[in-house]
Write a protein that holds these residues in place. Structure first.
Motif, PDB file in Angstrom:
ATOM      1  N   LEU A   1      87.660  89.578  18.081  1.00 53.10           N
ATOM      2  CA  LEU A   1      86.912  88.740  17.695  1.00 53.10           C
ATOM      3  C   LEU A   1      87.491  88.283  16.569  1.00 53.10           C
ATOM      4  CD1 LEU A   1      84.034  88.407  16.417  1.00 53.10           C
ATOM      5  CD2 LEU A   1      84.899  90.454  14.634  1.00 53.10           C
ATOM      6  N   VAL A   2      87.356  86.745  17.264  1.00 53.17           N
ATOM      7  CA  VAL A   2      88.034  85.547  16.415  1.00 53.17           C
ATOM      8  C   VAL A   2      87.039  84.284  15.827  1.00 53.17           C
ATOM      9  CG1 VAL A   2      88.686  82.893  17.241  1.00 53.17           C
ATOM     10  CG2 VAL A   2      89.732  85.531  19.245  1.00 53.17           C
ATOM     11  N   LEU A   3      87.204  84.288  14.499  1.00 55.40           N
ATOM     12  CA  LEU A   3      87.034  83.383  13.072  1.00 55.40           C
ATOM     13  C   LEU A   3      86.762  82.562  13.246  1.00 55.40           C
ATOM     14  CD1 LEU A   3      84.707  86.339  11.578  1.00 55.40           C
ATOM     15  CD2 LEU A   3      84.132  85.778  12.732  1.00 55.40           C
ATOM     16  N   THR A   4      85.890  81.633  13.252  1.00 55.84           N
ATOM     17  CA  THR A   4      86.041  80.230  12.826  1.00 55.84           C
ATOM     18  C   THR A   4      85.425  78.833  11.919  1.00 55.84           C
ATOM     19  OG1 THR A   4      87.048  77.675  13.046  1.00 55.84           O
ATOM     20  CG2 THR A   4      85.303  79.153  14.274  1.00 55.84           C
ATOM     21  N   GLY A   5      85.099  78.819  10.931  1.00 51.52           N
ATOM     22  CA  GLY A   5      84.629  77.764  10.529  1.00 51.52           C
ATOM     23  C   GLY A   5      84.180  78.080   8.512  1.00 51.52           C
ATOM     24  N   GLY A   6      83.464  76.770   7.939  1.00 44.22           N
ATOM     25  CA  GLY A   6      83.234  77.330   6.607  1.00 44.22           C
ATOM     26  C   GLY A   6      83.869  79.038   5.743  1.00 44.22           C
ATOM     27  N   ASP A   7      82.866  79.793   6.830  1.00 51.10           N
ATOM     28  CA  ASP A   7      82.538  80.957   6.248  1.00 51.10           C
ATOM     29  C   ASP A   7      83.138  82.563   6.898  1.00 51.10           C
ATOM     30  OD1 ASP A   7      80.118  80.633   3.937  1.00 51.10           O
ATOM     31  OD2 ASP A   7      78.453  79.180   5.988  1.00 51.10           O
ATOM     32  N   ALA A   8      83.447  81.854   7.572  1.00 51.82           N
ATOM     33  CA  ALA A   8      84.862  82.613   8.840  1.00 51.82           C
ATOM     34  C   ALA A   8      85.423  83.906   7.698  1.00 51.82           C
ATOM     35  CB  ALA A   8      85.949  82.388   8.928  1.00 51.82           C
ATOM     36  N   ALA A   9      86.225  83.709   6.442  1.00 48.15           N
ATOM     37  CA  ALA A   9      86.082  84.704   5.107  1.00 48.15           C
ATOM     38  C   ALA A   9      85.573  86.066   5.058  1.00 48.15           C
ATOM     39  CB  ALA A   9      87.533  84.133   4.835  1.00 48.15           C
ATOM     40  N   LEU A  10      84.221  85.459   4.267  1.00 46.44           N
ATOM     41  CA  LEU A  10      82.941  85.935   4.207  1.00 46.44           C
ATOM     42  C   LEU A  10      82.457  87.383   5.337  1.00 46.44           C
ATOM     43  CD1 LEU A  10      80.825  86.498   2.648  1.00 46.44           C
ATOM     44  CD2 LEU A  10      79.557  84.845   3.401  1.00 46.44           C
TER      45      LEU A  10
END
Length: 250
Positions: free
Chosen positions: A204-213
Motif C-alpha cells: 500500500l502506497v499513499l501520497t497526497g496531502g491527507d496521506a498521513a491521516l
C-alpha cells in the motif's frame, strides 16, 4: 542540471526546482481556475533560476496547455508534457482508451511499479484515487470524492443541516451531527481502501496531502507514504523519454 517540474491540477499548481535530483524549491498554490495567469506571475522567477529543461504533468485541456506552452517559451529551454502511453518503460496501461487515464495517476503508478511487487497506490488529493498494479501490469482503479468534497456535497444538498469545518481524525460513532458526518466520511473511505486491499493484496502506497491521516488508520497494511510521488514519476518519465519510450501510443 537544474530542472523545473510543474504539476498543474484542477485546483492547484505545484512546482519543484531540482538540481542533480535534489529539491531546491517546492511550492503549491491555488490557481483559481487560471493556471496560466499564475504561471505568468512566476515566469520571471523561473527565468532567473538558470533552468535547463521543464517537465510538465497537466490535467488541463488543449487550449489551456497551449497558453502554458506560450508562457514557458520565454524560458528558452526544452519543455516536455508527460502523457499516458499504452506501454511505457515496460508498464502496461489497463485502460482501453489510454487518453482517459489522468496523467497524475499514470505518473504515480510509473514511479511505483516494479516487476516483483503488486501495488495499491492511493492518492489523497482533490479526489481520492486508487490504482492497482500486478508487477508491471496496471489493473485499473477507482475514483472517489475526497473527504472535503463529500462534506461539501452534504452541506449543499441537505436542507436544515449546517456542517462547519472540523478535523477528520476520529472513527468512533459521532454524538452530534458534525462528528457523525466527519467520522462517517473518513470511515467510508478507509473501508473502501481496506476492501480493495483484501481483494488485491499488495504493498500500500499513499501520497497526497491527507496521506498521513489515512496511514494512521491503515497500519495493519504497513503503508508507505510517498509525499513527492508525482515528481518521482515525472522525473522517471523524462529520463526514459530522453532515451526513447517503448511506444508512442496514447
Amino acid at each position: 542540471m537544474k530542472n523545473l517540474w510543474l504539476d498543474i491540477g484542477n485546483t492547484r499548481l505545484k512546482y519543484w526546482i531540482t538540481e542533480n535530483q535534489q529539491i531546491l524549491e517546492h511550492t503549491a498554490e491555488l490557481h483559481l481556475q487560471s493556471p496560466a495567469d499564475l504561471l505568468l506571475g512566476l515566469i520571471q522567477h523561473f527565468n532567473n533560476a538558470g533552468l535547463d529543461c521543464v517537465g510538465i504533468s497537466s490535467v488541463l485541456d488543449k487550449n489551456n496547455n497551449a497558453r502554458i506552452i506560450s508562457i514557458l517559451k520565454r524560458l528558452q529551454v526544452p519543455v516536455t508534457f508527460a502523457r499516458v502511453h499504452a506501454e511505457y518503460a515496460g508498464l502496461i496501461c489497463a485502460y482501453d482508451h489510454v487518453e482517459q487515464l489522468g496523467i497524475d495517476r499514470w505518473l504515480q503508478v510509473l514511479a511505483s511499479a516494479s516487476p516483483e511487487q503488486n501495488l495499491c497506490v492511493v492518492s489523497c488529493g482533490t479526489a481520492l484515487t486508487i490504482d492497482l498494479t500486478q508487477g508491471l501490469q496496471h489493473l485499473g482503479g477507482y475514483i472517489l470524492p475526497n473527504l472535503y468534497l463529500q462534506r461539501d456535497a452534504l452541506t449543499q444538498n441537505t436542507k436544515g443541516i449546517q456542517i462547519p469545518d472540523a478535523a477528520f481524525a476520529e472513527l468512533s460513532p459521532g454524538r452530534n451531527t458534525i462528528d457523525a458526518v466527519h467520522h462517517g466520511i473518513l470511515l467510508g473511505l478507509l473501508s473502501t481502501i481496506r476492501q480493495v486491499m483484501l481483494q488485491f493484496p499488495g504493498k500500500l502506497v499513499l501520497t497526497g496531502g491527507d496521506a498521513a491521516l489515512f496511514a494512521q488508520s491503515l497500519s495493519e497494511f504497513d503503508p508507505v507514504i510517498e509525499p513527492d510521488l508525482l515528481l518521482k514519476g515525472l522525473q522517471f518519465y523524462m529520463q526514459h523519454h530522453a532515451e526513447g519510450p517503448s511506444d508512442n501510443k496514447g
